[in-house]
Design an enzyme around this catalytic site. Sequence first.
Site, PDB file in Angstrom:
ATOM      1  CB  ALA A  13       6.446  -2.074  -6.025  1.00 13.48           C
ATOM      2  CB  SER A  14       2.675   1.402  -3.915  1.00 19.80           C
ATOM      3  OG  SER A  14       1.829   2.521  -3.862  1.00 19.80           O
ATOM      4  CB  THR A  15       4.555   5.903  -7.069  1.00 18.34           C
ATOM      5  OG1 THR A  15       3.238   5.644  -7.568  1.00 18.34           O
ATOM      6  CG2 THR A  15       5.566   5.357  -8.055  1.00 18.34           C
TER       7      THR A  15
END
Length: 202
Positions: A13-15
Site C-alpha cells: 500500500a506504500s507509495t
Amino acid sequence: MTKPAISFWFEFASTYSYLSAMRIETLARERGVDIDWRPFLLGPIFAELGWSTSPFNLQPAKGAYMWRDMERQCERFSLPFTHPVPFPQNGIKAARIAWCLRKSEWIGSFVRAVYAAEFGQGQDISDAAFLACVLVDIGAPAKNVMQRIETGEVKDALRAEVEEAKRLGIFGAPSFVTPDGELFWGNDRLDEALDWALRHPG
C-alpha cells in the site's frame, strides 16, 4: 568473505515503496549487493498508534504533498503514476504471495508487476484473480501459490514478519536494514543504505 546484503522491507500500500521496488534490483546488482525481500503490513503498526488508516489520509496537507511529490518522483524515474482508489489498497494477499516467493527467482518480477499495476495503472491489487494472472504471467506456479496463501502457515508467517519489523524499530515503508542492524527509512535513503551495506557487510 560475506557478500554484502540488504533487507528490503516493503508494504504494497506504500507509495514510496513503489519507487524503491522498481529500482532496487538494478541498483543492488550494480553494487554487488544481495536483496532479502521482506514483505510486511503497516496496518498493525499504525493501529498501535491509534491510526485507522494511512497518515497521508489522516493529515490532508501531508497527503497533498505526498501525491504531488509522487508525481515529481515518478517523472524523475520515468515511471507511470496513477492515484489508486481506494487508498490505501488492501495488499494482504499480495504480501502473502511475496512472502511465499521471497527466496525464489520470481520475487522481483512479482513485486514490480503488482506495484506497476497499482500505482502505474490504478488497478485493485486485492483481487485474487488479478494476482493469479500476475503469477501466471511471470511463470510462477500460480495454483500452488494461491492455495498456499490461505494456509495458517503463511498467515502466521506474515504476522511474524510484522512482529520482526516492530522489533527492528521499523515504523514505515520502504525501510532497509543492513547486516549490522543499521536502519534506513524512505525511498530517498535507498542508495545510502546500499552503500552502507557495502562498507559494513556484517
